[in-house]
Every structure is written in C-alpha cells, then in structure tokens.
Design an enzyme around this catalytic site. Structure first.
Site, short mmCIF file in Angstrom:
data_model
loop_
_atom_site.label_atom_id
_atom_site.label_comp_id
_atom_site.label_asym_id
_atom_site.label_seq_id
_atom_site.Cartn_x
_atom_site.Cartn_y
_atom_site.Cartn_z
N SER A 1 -2.99 -7.51 3.32
CA SER A 1 -3.23 -7.32 4.75
C SER A 1 -3.55 -8.65 5.42
CB SER A 1 -4.38 -6.34 4.97
OG SER A 1 -4.08 -5.09 4.43
N LYS B 1 -15.77 -6.85 5.33
CA LYS B 1 -14.63 -7.72 5.64
C LYS B 1 -14.34 -7.84 7.14
CE LYS B 1 -11.88 -7.08 1.41
NZ LYS B 1 -10.66 -6.41 0.89
N HIS C 1 0.84 -1.20 0.00
CA HIS C 1 0.00 0.00 0.00
C HIS C 1 0.88 1.26 0.00
CE1 HIS C 1 -3.15 -2.58 2.32
NE2 HIS C 1 -3.61 -2.42 1.10
N ARG D 1 -2.18 -6.21 -8.13
CA ARG D 1 -1.09 -7.13 -7.86
C ARG D 1 -0.95 -8.18 -8.95
NH1 ARG D 1 -3.27 -7.87 -1.92
NH2 ARG D 1 -5.08 -7.34 -3.17
P1 ADP Z 1 -9.98 -3.27 -0.41
O1 ADP Z 1 -10.76 -3.86 0.72
O2 ADP Z 1 -10.58 -2.03 -0.98
O3 ADP Z 1 -9.53 -4.24 -1.46
P2 ADP Z 1 -7.23 -3.19 0.53
O4 ADP Z 1 -6.77 -2.43 1.72
O5 ADP Z 1 -7.12 -4.66 0.57
O6 ADP Z 1 -8.71 -2.69 0.34
O7 ADP Z 1 -6.51 -2.67 -0.77
C1 ADP Z 1 -6.63 -1.33 -1.21
C2 ADP Z 1 -6.05 -1.22 -2.62
O8 ADP Z 1 -4.66 -1.50 -2.58
C3 ADP Z 1 -6.63 -2.20 -3.63
O9 ADP Z 1 -6.71 -1.54 -4.88
C4 ADP Z 1 -5.63 -3.31 -3.67
O10 ADP Z 1 -5.64 -3.99 -4.92
C5 ADP Z 1 -4.35 -2.54 -3.48
N1 ADP Z 1 -3.26 -3.35 -2.90
C6 ADP Z 1 -3.32 -4.16 -1.83
N2 ADP Z 1 -2.12 -4.75 -1.61
C7 ADP Z 1 -1.28 -4.30 -2.57
C8 ADP Z 1 0.08 -4.57 -2.92
N3 ADP Z 1 0.83 -5.45 -2.22
N4 ADP Z 1 0.60 -3.93 -3.99
C9 ADP Z 1 -0.16 -3.09 -4.71
N5 ADP Z 1 -1.45 -2.81 -4.46
C10 ADP Z 1 -2.01 -3.40 -3.41
#
Ligand code: ADP
Length: 166
Positions: free
Chosen positions: A128, A41, A17, A90
């Site tokens: 996460s 979630k 992130h 990803r």
């Molecule tokens: P959500 O519940 O909206 O998917 P996340 O916190 O899991 O929220 O992810 C927020 C954004 O960050 C999403 O667009 C997700 O694809 C992206 N993201 C999560 N992990 C990574 C990573 N390791 N590298 C790049 N983007 C990521």
C-alpha cells in the site's frame, strides 16, 4: 463451517491483497476481510473509505464480507466466530514480523490458527505504501490497485497533496 479472517490496514487495498482474498475465499467457507481502525500507521484513507474500497473490489465474491474493527485482532476473530487467520507473505522481510504476530496470537488465542499464503509472484514487490508513493509523484497506479478504485486513490492522494483532504 470454516470461518476465516483476513485482517490488515488495506490503505488502500492492492492487487496483492485481492489475490490473497480470492485464494483465501476458496479455502474457507466464509471470509471476513477486516480493516483495523485504530492503527499506529496513521492511514491516509478513513476506515469507511478502506472498507468501501474492499467492498467494491470483492463484490463478485459471494462468501466475502468486509468489516472494520478496533482492538485486538484475535478478540475480534472470536467475536465473529473465525478460527482461521489469513496473512500474506511477500518476502523474507515479512516473515519475521508475521511469525512474531502469529506466535503471539497462538499464545493468547490457541483456538485460532494462522495460515500464510505466499504472494503471487506478480505482486511480490507490491505494498500500500508503494501505491501511495507512486500516486503522490503522479505515477500511474493501474498496475497496482484494482481498476474500480484507481480514480479514488488518485483523488485522495491529490487532495492530500493539495491540503484539501477531509
Ligand atoms: P498490516 O498493517 O496488517 O501489515 P497490510 O494491509 O499492509 O496490513 O497487509 C495485510 C496483509 O496482507 C499482511 O499479511 C501482508 O503481509 C499481506 N500483503 C500485503 N501486500 C501483499 C502482497 N502484495 N501480496 C501478498 N500479501 C500481501
């Protein structure tokens, strides 16, 4: 002035992130990182904790502001004047879901465009959920989350395991 929004659960914020935040902050003039409060979630960290953690790890990026929000992301984007939505990709597994959201948003808010940033390959596997899983089994999360929050993550997961979470 281009205002961007990077919405997500950030439960907790990871190095993946943070990499997206750093890169997006160079694309837009102002970047709001926004934490979704009411999330299906069922986050481990409270919204305040999630906001605080992102604030800690982005303190050195002057054009980033962290907020929490509830409801439709595009509605909140409008409220804060954002016209660009940032999402991270990803792998192909993210693509279908992200495309569906972006297309839906395009229908309900044609004034807001989604920009996808592909992950830094170093963090392509990182989520996460993986962080929580590793921490739950007492693994080290130093590789996965920014160092400022390593202890916080460890403490939260331990409290959850011991049933002493508030
Ligand atoms: P959500 O519940 O909206 O998917 P996340 O916190 O899991 O929220 O992810 C927020 C954004 O960050 C999403 O667009 C997700 O694809 C992206 N993201 C999560 N992990 C990574 C990573 N390791 N590298 C790049 N983007 C990521």
């Amino acid at each position: 002035m281009a205002i961007g929004i990077y919405p997500g659960s950030f439960d907790p914020v990871t190095k993946g992130h943070l990499d997206i935040i750093q890169r997006a902050s160079k694309i837009v003039d102002k970047l709001y990182v926004t934490v979704l409060v009411n999330n299906a979630k069922k986050p481990l960290f409270s919204d305040r904790e999630r906001v605080e953690m992102i604030k800690m790890v982005t303190a050195d990026i002057p054009n980033v502001e962290v907020l929490s929000y509830d409801g439709l992301t595009v509605e909140f984007a409008r409220q804060i004047g954002a016209t660009v939505m940032i999402r991270g990709l990803r792998a192909v597994t993210d693509f279908e879901y992200e495309l569906q959201i972006a297309q839906t948003n395009r229908v309900i808010a044609p004034d807001i465009d989604t920009i996808f940033l592909t992950t830094n390959l170093k963090y392509a596997y990182l989520s996460s959920s993986i962080v929580k899983e590793v921490s739950f089994y007492k693994g080290d999360v130093d590789e996965f989350v920014p160092e400022q929050i390593v202890e916080l993550v460890h403490n939260k997961v331990s409290a959850y395991k011991n049933g002493t979470q508030d």
